[in-house]
Design an enzyme around this catalytic site. Structure first.
Site, PDB file in Angstrom:
ATOM      1  CE  LYS A   1     -63.348  31.553  32.678  1.00 39.15           C
ATOM      2  NZ  LYS A   1     -63.339  30.566  33.687  1.00 39.15           N
TER       3      LYS A   1
ATOM      4  NE  ARG B   1     -56.862  29.557  33.731  1.00 38.01           N
ATOM      5  CZ  ARG B   1     -57.889  29.261  32.920  1.00 38.01           C
ATOM      6  NH1 ARG B   1     -57.984  29.602  31.842  1.00 38.01           N
ATOM      7  NH2 ARG B   1     -58.667  28.195  33.250  1.00 38.01           N
TER       8      ARG B   1
ATOM      9  NE  ARG C   1     -67.132  22.209  31.698  1.00 38.61           N
ATOM     10  CZ  ARG C   1     -66.355  23.248  32.172  1.00 38.61           C
ATOM     11  NH1 ARG C   1     -66.814  24.499  31.901  1.00 38.61           N
ATOM     12  NH2 ARG C   1     -65.412  23.041  32.829  1.00 38.61           N
TER      13      ARG C   1
ATOM     14  NE  ARG D   1     -62.140  21.610  29.918  1.00 40.76           N
ATOM     15  CZ  ARG D   1     -62.176  22.805  30.256  1.00 40.76           C
ATOM     16  NH1 ARG D   1     -63.082  23.529  29.808  1.00 40.76           N
ATOM     17  NH2 ARG D   1     -61.381  23.229  31.031  1.00 40.76           N
TER      18      ARG D   1
ATOM     19  NE  ARG E   1     -59.897  23.291  35.208  1.00 38.12           N
ATOM     20  CZ  ARG E   1     -60.943  23.012  34.442  1.00 38.12           C
ATOM     21  NH1 ARG E   1     -61.541  21.563  34.945  1.00 38.12           N
ATOM     22  NH2 ARG E   1     -61.654  23.734  33.827  1.00 38.12           N
TER      23      ARG E   1
END
Ligand code: AMP
Length: 298
Positions: free
Chosen positions: A13, A88, A127, A139, A150
């Site tokens: 995204k 969300r 990532r 992160r 998540r």
């Protein structure tokens, strides 16, 4: 243009949002980014969100709805925006519908990036490795354990939005497993089909707007890639300019031809009218002569 990007963590995204920002000159509104900024700045919202985010949970709806509502009101969002990571939950989607209605704004599309769950962990690992390579702070929630949480919250709380937007005929699903540029092209095609963008935006970049937007700098890899291609891009641009010129000249020529034809036709019509008038006059004269002759005979 106002769109929502929907997809699990690691579905691409963020990457797609940045590419769409460049192409359409709109801003990316990522609640995750905004919350991370709030955490870093130690604002009251940040303090509230910090623990929740670190554990992979969801920040309360009213907090994110408030952030988004304020952000949409900023001048740079007037041209349009991409919502990334918001809504969300169904209550967030309902709140968004309400606030858009209140602001007299229309949502153009919801793009769902569908991916294989098995690929998500390795994507997030890539990532993390890339961020480390660039010397960026990684992160806190990009760990296998938190990612599992998540994903679970995506399935239970966010996935129902697929049904929510599909019912409202807003949903378009794109195969998020394709290469990055293929996904971008598929999104563009979809937006074209929906009439959300004009064909001329194809391949266009909006450097100025991008610089103004709250989006982070493009990843080094993307920057390198585009640096390698300037000659090709310039060539392409020159070609499309030539093609556009040709098209315009062609259109002008065609228009001239049509005008000529129309004028000719009109001329012919005029001549025909004249002839007809003459014939009528001649006929009338002849008839008058006949009558005079007849009367003279009597
Ligand atoms: P993201 O960068 O979109 O993966 O978001 C990172 C984290 O921020 C999420 O795991 C949540 O804890 C929080 N977050 C981001 N967006 C929302 C949202 N719309 N609602 C609730 N929590 C959110």
């Amino acid at each position: 243009m106002r769109i929502i990007l929907l997809g699990p963590p690691g579905s691409g995204k963020g990457t797609q949002a940045q590419l769409l920002v460049q192409r359409y000159g709109i801003v990316q509104l990522s609640t995750g980014e905004m919350l991370r900024a709030a955490v870093a700045a130690g604002t009251p919202v940040g303090l509230k969100a910090k623990e929740i985010m670190a554990s992979g949970g969801l920040v309360p709806d009213d907090v994110v709805v408030g952030i988004i509502s304020d952000r949409i009101d900023q001048p740079d969002a007037r041209n349009g925006f991409i919502l990334d990571g918001f809504p969300r939950t169904v209550p967030q989607a309902e709140a968004l519908d309400e606030l858009l209605k209140h602001k007299h704004l229309k949502l153009d599309a919801v793009i769902e990036l569908r991916v294989n769950e098995s690929a998500l962990l390795s994507r997030v690992e890539t990532r993390v490795a890339q961020m480390r390579e660039r010397g960026e702070e990684v992160r806190l929630d990009d760990t296998p354990e938190v990612l599992t949480k998540r994903l679970a919250s995506y399935r239970s709380q966010t996935e129902p939005l697929i049904h929510y937007y599909s019912e409202r005929r807003k949903l378009s699903t794109i195969d998020g497993m394709m290469a990055i540029d293929e996904v971008t092209r598929a999104i563009h095609r979809q937006l074209l089909a929906l009439g959300a963008v004009e064909p001329k935006t194809h391949g266009k970049t909006h450097g100025k707007t991008r610089a103004r937007s709250a989006v982070k700098a493009a990843p080094a890899k993307t920057a390198k890639k585009s640096a390698k291609k300037p000659a090709k891009t310039a060539e392409k641009a020159a070609k499309s300019r030539k093609a556009a010129k040709k098209a315009v000249t062609g259109a002008k020529k065609a228009a001239k031809k049509t005008i000529k034809k129309t004028v000719k036709k009109a001329g012919k019509k005029k001549a025909a009218k004249k002839t007809a008038k003459k014939a009528v006059k001649k006929g009338a004269k002849k008839a008058a002569k006949k009558v005079t002759k007849r009367r003279a005979k009597r």
